[in-house]
Write a protein that holds these residues in place. Structure first.
Motif: not given
Length: 100
Positions: A32-33, A36, A39-40, A43, A80-81, A84-85
């Motif tokens: 999931a990390f 995420g 997607e942004r 990575n 997770v999100n 991340i945010e």
């Protein structure tokens, strides 16, 4: 430094009676990390990967973010999100999950 931040997710499994991050969605959290961050487009600068025991078994699944050294406990896929945010993008740890 190759990465600005590094996320380690415990995926360790131990014999009972200890709670184990690995059997509590450890690898699903890693994926999931990674998803995420990808997607942004993050990575390239932030890496997420599995880790062995972070010695926080009673608070697992656990995650640690470096270079800050912030440990998170009882992390779920729904968290997770937010991590991340708030933390990885906004540099503000998610206080409700921080292990003191």
């Amino acid at each position: 430094m190759k990465y600005t931040k590094h996320v380690f997710v415990c995926t360790n499994d131990k014999d009972a009676p200890k709670k184990c991050c690995g059997s509590e969605n450890g690898m699903k959290l890693v994926e999931a990390f990674k998803a995420g961050l990808t997607e942004r487009g993050l990575n390239i600068e932030i890496r997420a990967q599995r880790a062995g025991c972070l010695d926080t078994c009673g608070k697992g699944p656990s995650v640690v973010v470096y270079p800050e050294g912030v440990f998170y406990g009882f992390v779920t896929l729904d968290d997770v999100n937010e991590i991340i945010e708030s933390h990885l993008v906004g540099d503000k740890p998610v206080e409700r999950l921080v292990i003191a």
